[in-house]
Design an enzyme around this catalytic site. Structure first.
Site, short mmCIF file in Angstrom:
data_model
loop_
_atom_site.label_atom_id
_atom_site.label_comp_id
_atom_site.label_asym_id
_atom_site.label_seq_id
_atom_site.Cartn_x
_atom_site.Cartn_y
_atom_site.Cartn_z
N ASN A 28 -81.29 -74.91 -62.15
CA ASN A 28 -81.63 -74.97 -63.27
C ASN A 28 -83.11 -74.11 -62.58
O ASN A 28 -82.95 -73.45 -61.94
CB ASN A 28 -81.87 -76.35 -62.71
CG ASN A 28 -82.48 -77.01 -61.35
OD1 ASN A 28 -83.80 -76.29 -61.34
ND2 ASN A 28 -82.02 -78.34 -61.21
N LYS B 40 -63.09 -68.19 -52.67
CA LYS B 40 -63.85 -67.38 -54.28
C LYS B 40 -62.44 -67.61 -54.15
O LYS B 40 -61.33 -67.48 -54.83
CB LYS B 40 -63.77 -65.47 -53.97
CG LYS B 40 -64.37 -65.40 -55.51
CD LYS B 40 -64.18 -64.03 -55.55
CE LYS B 40 -65.31 -63.34 -57.00
NZ LYS B 40 -65.15 -62.20 -57.23
N PHE C 142 -90.89 -87.70 -61.33
CA PHE C 142 -90.83 -87.10 -63.27
C PHE C 142 -89.77 -87.25 -64.35
O PHE C 142 -88.14 -88.13 -63.46
CB PHE C 142 -90.96 -85.80 -62.33
CG PHE C 142 -92.30 -85.17 -62.06
CD1 PHE C 142 -93.24 -86.08 -60.62
CD2 PHE C 142 -93.12 -84.15 -62.56
CE1 PHE C 142 -94.35 -84.44 -60.56
CE2 PHE C 142 -94.02 -83.53 -62.80
CZ PHE C 142 -94.80 -84.08 -61.59
N LYS D 232 -85.39 -96.84 -61.77
CA LYS D 232 -85.22 -96.50 -60.65
C LYS D 232 -86.45 -97.40 -59.58
O LYS D 232 -87.31 -96.70 -58.63
CB LYS D 232 -85.97 -94.87 -61.12
CG LYS D 232 -85.30 -94.91 -61.51
CD LYS D 232 -84.30 -94.12 -61.40
CE LYS D 232 -83.90 -92.80 -63.05
NZ LYS D 232 -82.64 -92.22 -62.45
O1 PMT Z 1 -90.22 -76.27 -60.39
P1 PMT Z 1 -91.00 -76.15 -61.37
O2 PMT Z 1 -90.85 -74.48 -62.14
O3 PMT Z 1 -92.40 -76.40 -61.37
O4 PMT Z 1 -90.30 -76.88 -62.85
C1 PMT Z 1 -91.28 -78.29 -63.11
C2 PMT Z 1 -90.49 -79.32 -63.22
C3 PMT Z 1 -90.05 -79.18 -64.81
C4 PMT Z 1 -89.50 -79.13 -62.83
C5 PMT Z 1 -91.19 -80.50 -62.81
O5 PMT Z 1 -91.81 -81.19 -63.93
C6 PMT Z 1 -90.12 -82.03 -63.26
O6 PMT Z 1 -90.42 -82.58 -64.71
N1 PMT Z 1 -89.15 -82.42 -62.77
C7 PMT Z 1 -88.38 -83.34 -62.58
C8 PMT Z 1 -87.11 -82.38 -62.82
C9 PMT Z 1 -86.33 -83.44 -63.16
O7 PMT Z 1 -84.91 -83.33 -62.58
O8 PMT Z 1 -86.40 -84.63 -64.38
P2 PMT Z 1 -85.22 -85.77 -63.84
O9 PMT Z 1 -85.55 -86.22 -65.76
O10 PMT Z 1 -83.59 -85.40 -64.37
O11 PMT Z 1 -84.34 -86.54 -62.98
C10 PMT Z 1 -86.16 -87.67 -63.04
C11 PMT Z 1 -86.47 -88.11 -61.60
O12 PMT Z 1 -85.37 -88.62 -60.61
C12 PMT Z 1 -86.99 -86.72 -61.01
O13 PMT Z 1 -88.38 -87.63 -60.36
C13 PMT Z 1 -85.93 -86.26 -59.77
O14 PMT Z 1 -86.51 -85.75 -58.92
C14 PMT Z 1 -85.04 -87.96 -59.62
N2 PMT Z 1 -83.72 -87.30 -59.49
C15 PMT Z 1 -82.66 -87.02 -60.30
C16 PMT Z 1 -81.37 -86.56 -60.09
C17 PMT Z 1 -80.69 -87.12 -58.79
N3 PMT Z 1 -80.07 -87.19 -58.62
N4 PMT Z 1 -81.74 -87.38 -58.00
C18 PMT Z 1 -83.70 -87.65 -58.27
O15 PMT Z 1 -83.71 -88.45 -57.43
#
Ligand code: PMT
Length: 407
Positions: free
Chosen positions: A210, A289, A323, A341
Site C-alpha cells: 500500500n 515466477k 489507527f 479491538k
Molecule cells: O505512513 P504514512 O505515509 O505517513 O501514512 C500514514 C497512515 C495513513 C498509514 C496512518 O495515518 C494510518 O492511518 N495508519 C493505519 C492504516 C491502516 O492499516 O488502517 P486500518 O483501518 O486498515 O487498520 C486499523 C488498525 O489495525 C491499524 O492500527 C492497523 O495498524 C491495524 N491492523 C490492520 C490490519 C491487520 N492485519 N492488523 C492490524 O493490526
C-alpha cells in the site's frame, strides 16, 4: 544540577576517531566522562587522546587496579549514570549478548546496572549478518538501547548502513535523557510503534502493498523519544531513516510484524499501531515466477492475522492505540474499531482528504477515546500530530494512575 557521569566504552573500529570527538563534546556539554578501551580500540587511537579529551584516567586493563581500596570495573559500573558503547563492534556486541566477559569493557558491562546505549559501527554486510542481528535482538531484550548506525560511505569502501552516528546527535540524545527530565512526560515508559506498509508476496518478483511511507509512525517514534520514552519501532519497508536512538526491527509481511510485536508486547507500556498492515495475502506463495497466460487471472487471498485485535484481547497494563485509515463514515468506523479491538485510543484519518493520510508530510486526524470523548485536530505536520497524540496518551496514563490511587 549535579554533573552526570558517563562511562564511554570504546571498542576497536575505524570509528574510534569519532569516539574521541564524542568524548570532547560530552565534556563540553558538562558531563563527567570516563573512557574505557578494548585492546583493538587502542590500535586505532591511543588512550592519551581520550585522557586529554576527558581530563580523566583511561581504563583498559581489568588487572591494573589504580586504587587498592576499589575494584575498578565494579566501581566504574556503579559510578556511571549512563554507559555508552561507541563504536560498538560486532565482536563486542556478540560477547555482550552471550555473557562473555574477557576484557575490561565486557566485564564492566556485565556488572552494570545503569542504562547501556550501544552505537554500532561496522561494514554494511557485517551489520546485516544474521548472527549480528540475532545478538542485537538479544541485547534489546536485556533492555539495552541501540543508537542505529547511519548510512553513507564506509571506511571499507562500501556505501550503506554502518557508520557510527554523528557525535552531535549522540550528545543530543544524552542531553534529552539526562538533563531534561521535567520536559519528559514519557520518561521510563517503553513505547512500541509500528510504521510503514507490509508486503505480501505472490512470487519472487511480485508483492501486494500500500501507499504508506512510514512518515506518520516515524514522526511518532521521534517525538516519543524526545518525550523521554524508550522506543521500539517495528517497521515495514520504507525509504526514510529511523530517528537516532530508536530500536528498529525491520519486517516485511503482516505475519513478521505480528511475531515482532507479540515478542515485545508484555514489556511495553504503550503500543501505537500506525502501520498500514495488509488485511489479506495471497493464499499461495509461488516459489517460481508465475508466467503470464492469455486471458484474465484469478487469485485467491486469505486473511492475515489482525494484530491490533490480538493485542486488545491480550491487553494487561498497556495503553493500546490503533489507527483507522478510512474513506467514508470515519467516526462510525473509528468507534467500531475502538470497541472491536479493545483499544484505548483510535486515531482516525480520512485518507481521501487533501493533506491527510498516506505519504505526505501532514495529516488531519481525530483522536477517539473509549469514554466517547474526541479531539479533532486541524491540518498539522505529522510531527505535530505525533506530539498531540502522545500528550493524549500521557493524559490517559495519568488518569489511570489517579483512578488506581482512588481504589
Ligand atoms: O505512513 P504514512 O505515509 O505517513 O501514512 C500514514 C497512515 C495513513 C498509514 C496512518 O495515518 C494510518 O492511518 N495508519 C493505519 C492504516 C491502516 O492499516 O488502517 P486500518 O483501518 O486498515 O487498520 C486499523 C488498525 O489495525 C491499524 O492500527 C492497523 O495498524 C491495524 N491492523 C490492520 C490490519 C491487520 N492485519 N492488523 C492490524 O493490526
Amino acid at each position: 544540577m549535579d554533573k552526570k557521569n558517563i562511562l564511554l566504552c570504546v571498542t576497536g573500529g575505524i570509528a574510534v576517531y569519532k569516539a574521541a570527538a564524542l568524548t570532547s563534546k560530552l565534556s563540553q556539554a558538562n558531563f563527567n566522562v570516563k573512557v574505557m578501551m578494548t585492546a583493538s580500540a587502542m590500535e586505532f587511537v591511543t588512550p592519551l587522546t581520550f585522557q586529554a579529551m576527558s581530563r580523566n584516567d583511561v581504563y583498559f586493563d581489568t588487572f591494573d587496579e589504580k586504587d587498592s581500596a576499589k575494584i575498578a570495573h565494579i566501581d566504574l559500573a556503579d559510578w556511571a549514570d549512563l554507559i555508552i558503547v561507541a563504536p560498538a563492534t560486532a565482536n563486542t556486541i556478540g560477547k555482550l549478548a552471550n555473557g562473555i566477559a574477557d576484557d575490561m569493557v565486557t566485564t564492566t558491562l556485565l556488572a552494570a546496572t545503569a542504562p547501556v546505549w550501544i552505537a554500532p559501527a561496522m561494514n554494511v554486510h557485517m551489520y546485516d549478518h544474521p548472527a549480528v542481528k540475532k545478538n542485537i535482538e538479544t541485547l534489546h531484550t536485556f533492555g539495552h538501547r541501540f543508537i542505529e548506525p547511519s548510512e553513507g560511505f564506509l571506511a571499507c569502501g562500501y556505501i550503506g548502513k554502518g557508520r557510527l552516528e554523528e557525535p552531535e546527535k549522540i550528545v543530543n540524545l544524552v542531553q534529552d535523557k539526562l538533563t531534561k527530565p521535567s520536559k519528559q512526560p514519557l520518561q521510563n515508559k517503553k513505547v512500541l510503534i509500528t510504521a510503514g506498509p507490509t508486503r505480501e508476496h505472490v512470487d519472487p518478483i511480485r508483492f501486494f502493498t500500500n501507499h504508506s511511507s512510514g512518515k506518520m509512525g516515524y514522526a511518532i517514534a521521534a517525538k516519543a523519544l524526545e518525550l523521554g520514552a524508550e522506543v521500539t519501532l517495528v517497521s515495514g519497508p520504507v525509504t526514510i531513516p529511523a530517528p537516532a536512538g530508536v530500536n528498529v526491527i525491520q519486517i516485511e509481511t503482516a505475519e513478521e510484524m505480528k511475531i515482532a510485536v507479540m515478542q515485545h508486547y508484555r514489556e511495553m507500556d504503550i503500543i501505537i499501531k500506525s502501520a498500514a498492515v495488509a488485511d489479506y495475502r495471497p493464499a499461495v506463495h509461488h516459489s517460481e515466477k508465475i508466467k503470464k497466460k492469455d486471458g484474465a487471472m484469478v487469485m485467491e487471498f486469505e486473511r492475515t492475522a489482525d494484530i491490533l485485535k490480538t493485542l486488545g484481547q491480550e491487553k494487561e497494563h498497556q495503553i493500546l492505540v490503533g489507527f483507522a485509515a478510512e474513506t467514508q463514515d470515519v467516526e462510525y468506523y473509528a468507534m467500531k474499531k475502538l470497541q472491536d479491538k479493545n483499544a484505548d485510543i483510535i486515531v482516525a484519518n480520512n485518507v481521501k482528504q487533501e493533506g491527510a493520510g498516506f505519504s505526505g508530510d501532514t495529516n488531519i486526524v481525530t483522536i477517539y477515546h473509549r469514554d466517547g470523548s474526541k479531539k479533532e485536530l486541524p491540518l498539522l505536520s505529522k510531527e505535530k500530530v505525533a506530539e498531540a497524540l502522545l500528550l493524549e496518551v500521557d493524559k490517559l496514563i495519568k488518569q489511570k494512575v489517579q483512578g488506581q490511587d482512588l481504589l
